[in-house]
Design a protein around this motif. Structure first.
Motif, PDB file in Angstrom:
ATOM      1  N   ALA A  46       0.820  -1.285  -0.128  1.00  0.00           N
ATOM      2  CA  ALA A  46       0.090  -0.168   0.063  1.00  0.00           C
ATOM      3  C   ALA A  46       0.916   1.064   0.062  1.00  0.00           C
ATOM      4  O   ALA A  46       0.554   2.373  -0.772  1.00  0.00           O
ATOM      5  N   ALA A  47       1.820   1.435   0.775  1.00  0.00           N
ATOM      6  CA  ALA A  47       2.685   2.465   0.909  1.00  0.00           C
ATOM      7  C   ALA A  47       3.455   2.594  -0.368  1.00  0.00           C
ATOM      8  O   ALA A  47       3.778   3.717  -1.030  1.00  0.00           O
ATOM      9  N   ALA A  48       4.069   1.496  -1.024  1.00  0.00           N
ATOM     10  CA  ALA A  48       4.793   1.761  -2.329  1.00  0.00           C
ATOM     11  C   ALA A  48       3.751   2.081  -3.449  1.00  0.00           C
ATOM     12  O   ALA A  48       4.400   2.926  -4.291  1.00  0.00           O
ATOM     13  N   ASN A  49       2.556   1.664  -3.278  1.00  0.00           N
ATOM     14  CA  ASN A  49       1.775   1.978  -4.426  1.00  0.00           C
ATOM     15  C   ASN A  49       1.105   3.442  -4.347  1.00  0.00           C
ATOM     16  O   ASN A  49       0.772   4.067  -5.255  1.00  0.00           O
ATOM     17  N   THR A  50       1.532   3.988  -3.321  1.00  0.00           N
ATOM     18  CA  THR A  50       0.937   5.738  -3.027  1.00  0.00           C
ATOM     19  C   THR A  50       2.083   6.445  -4.107  1.00  0.00           C
ATOM     20  O   THR A  50       1.552   7.308  -4.664  1.00  0.00           O
ATOM     21  N   GLU A  51       3.379   6.014  -4.213  1.00  0.00           N
ATOM     22  CA  GLU A  51       4.273   6.539  -5.185  1.00  0.00           C
ATOM     23  C   GLU A  51       3.568   6.476  -6.769  1.00  0.00           C
ATOM     24  O   GLU A  51       3.970   7.358  -7.348  1.00  0.00           O
ATOM     25  N   VAL A  52       2.874   5.246  -6.831  1.00  0.00           N
ATOM     26  CA  VAL A  52       2.346   5.085  -8.123  1.00  0.00           C
ATOM     27  C   VAL A  52       1.285   6.215  -8.564  1.00  0.00           C
ATOM     28  O   VAL A  52       1.521   6.795  -9.637  1.00  0.00           O
ATOM     29  N   LEU A  53       0.654   6.260  -7.397  1.00  0.00           N
ATOM     30  CA  LEU A  53      -0.517   7.316  -7.617  1.00  0.00           C
ATOM     31  C   LEU A  53      -0.062   8.641  -7.934  1.00  0.00           C
ATOM     32  O   LEU A  53      -0.458   9.424  -8.482  1.00  0.00           O
ATOM     33  N   ARG A  54       0.956   8.834  -6.665  1.00  0.00           N
ATOM     34  CA  ARG A  54       1.438  10.365  -6.849  1.00  0.00           C
ATOM     35  C   ARG A  54       2.098  10.888  -8.098  1.00  0.00           C
ATOM     36  O   ARG A  54       1.979  11.851  -8.443  1.00  0.00           O
ATOM     37  N   ALA A  55       2.890   9.915  -8.700  1.00  0.00           N
ATOM     38  CA  ALA A  55       3.375  10.020 -10.008  1.00  0.00           C
ATOM     39  C   ALA A  55       2.339  10.160 -11.114  1.00  0.00           C
ATOM     40  O   ALA A  55       2.733  10.981 -11.974  1.00  0.00           O
ATOM     41  N   LYS A  56       1.299   9.607 -11.037  1.00  0.00           N
ATOM     42  CA  LYS A  56       0.354   9.608 -12.060  1.00  0.00           C
ATOM     43  C   LYS A  56      -0.378  11.032 -12.060  1.00  0.00           C
ATOM     44  O   LYS A  56      -0.604  11.808 -12.837  1.00  0.00           O
ATOM     45  N   LEU A  57      -0.688  11.505 -10.741  1.00  0.00           N
ATOM     46  CA  LEU A  57      -1.229  12.750 -10.448  1.00  0.00           C
ATOM     47  C   LEU A  57      -0.305  13.878 -10.914  1.00  0.00           C
ATOM     48  O   LEU A  57      -0.806  14.867 -11.646  1.00  0.00           O
ATOM     49  N   ARG A  58       1.136  13.900 -10.649  1.00  0.00           N
ATOM     50  CA  ARG A  58       2.166  14.817 -11.195  1.00  0.00           C
ATOM     51  C   ARG A  58       2.299  14.628 -12.809  1.00  0.00           C
ATOM     52  O   ARG A  58       2.156  15.756 -13.114  1.00  0.00           O
ATOM     53  N   THR A  59       2.162  13.608 -13.245  1.00  0.00           N
ATOM     54  CA  THR A  59       2.275  13.490 -14.537  1.00  0.00           C
ATOM     55  C   THR A  59       0.869  14.459 -15.332  1.00  0.00           C
ATOM     56  O   THR A  59       1.023  15.019 -16.464  1.00  0.00           O
ATOM     57  N   MET A  60      -0.388  14.159 -14.790  1.00  0.00           N
ATOM     58  CA  MET A  60      -1.495  14.763 -15.301  1.00  0.00           C
ATOM     59  C   MET A  60      -1.431  16.220 -15.073  1.00  0.00           C
ATOM     60  O   MET A  60      -1.757  16.977 -16.128  1.00  0.00           O
ATOM     61  N   GLU A  61      -0.862  16.497 -14.075  1.00  0.00           N
ATOM     62  CA  GLU A  61      -0.685  17.828 -13.822  1.00  0.00           C
ATOM     63  C   GLU A  61       0.214  18.705 -14.662  1.00  0.00           C
ATOM     64  O   GLU A  61      -0.176  19.634 -15.416  1.00  0.00           O
ATOM     65  N   LEU A  62       1.507  18.166 -15.100  1.00  0.00           N
ATOM     66  CA  LEU A  62       2.317  18.652 -15.732  1.00  0.00           C
ATOM     67  C   LEU A  62       1.612  18.330 -17.359  1.00  0.00           C
ATOM     68  O   LEU A  62       2.161  19.528 -18.178  1.00  0.00           O
ATOM     69  N   LEU A  63       0.967  17.721 -17.710  1.00  0.00           N
ATOM     70  CA  LEU A  63       0.221  17.679 -19.082  1.00  0.00           C
ATOM     71  C   LEU A  63      -0.859  18.628 -19.060  1.00  0.00           C
ATOM     72  O   LEU A  63      -1.513  18.656 -20.140  1.00  0.00           O
ATOM     73  N   GLY A  64      -1.494  19.140 -17.966  1.00  0.00           N
ATOM     74  CA  GLY A  64      -2.572  19.972 -18.059  1.00  0.00           C
ATOM     75  C   GLY A  64      -3.856  19.282 -18.045  1.00  0.00           C
ATOM     76  O   GLY A  64      -4.805  19.646 -18.696  1.00  0.00           O
ATOM     77  N   LEU A  65      -3.805  18.009 -17.812  1.00  0.00           N
ATOM     78  CA  LEU A  65      -5.079  17.017 -18.016  1.00  0.00           C
ATOM     79  C   LEU A  65      -5.836  17.550 -16.587  1.00  0.00           C
ATOM     80  O   LEU A  65      -5.597  17.163 -15.257  1.00  0.00           O
ATOM     81  N   HIS A  66      -7.045  17.762 -16.838  1.00  0.00           N
ATOM     82  CA  HIS A  66      -8.029  18.013 -15.644  1.00  0.00           C
ATOM     83  C   HIS A  66      -8.982  16.919 -15.818  1.00  0.00           C
ATOM     84  O   HIS A  66     -10.162  17.307 -16.094  1.00  0.00           O
ATOM     85  N   GLU A  67      -8.482  15.744 -15.152  1.00  0.00           N
ATOM     86  CA  GLU A  67      -9.535  14.725 -15.296  1.00  0.00           C
ATOM     87  C   GLU A  67      -9.503  13.961 -14.031  1.00  0.00           C
ATOM     88  O   GLU A  67      -8.408  14.257 -13.416  1.00  0.00           O
ATOM     89  N   LYS A  68     -10.183  13.127 -13.531  1.00  0.00           N
ATOM     90  CA  LYS A  68     -10.063  12.275 -12.653  1.00  0.00           C
ATOM     91  C   LYS A  68      -9.594  10.769 -12.684  1.00  0.00           C
ATOM     92  O   LYS A  68      -9.840  10.552 -14.108  1.00  0.00           O
ATOM     93  N   ILE A  69      -8.781  10.403 -12.134  1.00  0.00           N
ATOM     94  CA  ILE A  69      -8.462   8.982 -12.368  1.00  0.00           C
ATOM     95  C   ILE A  69      -9.495   8.044 -11.690  1.00  0.00           C
ATOM     96  O   ILE A  69      -9.939   7.948 -10.567  1.00  0.00           O
ATOM     97  N   ASP A  70      -9.903   7.045 -12.746  1.00  0.00           N
ATOM     98  CA  ASP A  70     -10.814   6.094 -12.161  1.00  0.00           C
ATOM     99  C   ASP A  70     -10.029   4.871 -11.642  1.00  0.00           C
ATOM    100  O   ASP A  70     -10.573   4.547 -10.600  1.00  0.00           O
ATOM    101  N   ASP A  71      -9.146   4.390 -12.212  1.00  0.00           N
ATOM    102  CA  ASP A  71      -8.383   3.315 -11.544  1.00  0.00           C
ATOM    103  C   ASP A  71      -6.876   3.360 -12.402  1.00  0.00           C
ATOM    104  O   ASP A  71      -6.673   3.729 -13.399  1.00  0.00           O
ATOM    105  N   ILE A  72      -5.840   2.568 -11.713  1.00  0.00           N
ATOM    106  CA  ILE A  72      -4.642   2.404 -12.279  1.00  0.00           C
ATOM    107  C   ILE A  72      -4.493   1.075 -12.096  1.00  0.00           C
ATOM    108  O   ILE A  72      -4.596   0.246 -11.100  1.00  0.00           O
TER     109      ILE A  72
END
Length: 123
Positions: A46-72
């Protein structure tokens, strides 16, 4: 509305379920876990997969994607790992994590069940 323990037990009822957790992705701490064994530490996963989610959120922010993540979905040789952010007001900053045995799990059913559990989750 399902409480955390009930939601985690419900997730483990899925065919092929190995472990489930509800995780605070700001701290990486699992608020609740179910399943796992000596060879699969749910809290570490669970702790390690926190980094997966954080990385995806950062990537979306950098790309200017204003969407929600359904799942990874992370697909391994023998397992599926699903990460689903909790979207309800009381669940902001949390995600559900589910590990499945790839040979026994129905991925579509697992995604559907996790979405259903997330909608009824009461924290």
């Amino acid at each position: 509305m399902a409480e955390m323990d009930v939601a985690l037990k419900d997730a483990l009822q899925l065919d092929g379920a190995i472990a489930a957790a509800i995780v605070d992705y700001t701290s990486g701490m699992a608020l609740g876990t179910a399943g796992g064994d000596r060879g699969f530490d749910v809290a570490i996963a669970a702790a390690a997969n926190t980094e997966v989610l954080r990385a995806k959120l950062r990537t979306m922010e950098l790309l200017g994607l204003h969407e929600k993540i359904d799942d990874i979905l992370v697909t391994l040789g023998s397992q599926y790992h699903l990460i689903r952010p909790v979207t309800g007001g009381s669940g902001q900053g949390l995600f559900m994590y589910l590990a499945l045995n790839r040979d026994r799990a129905n991925l579509a059913m697992a995604r559907h069940r996790l979405r259903s559990i997330e909608r009824t989750l009461e924290l």
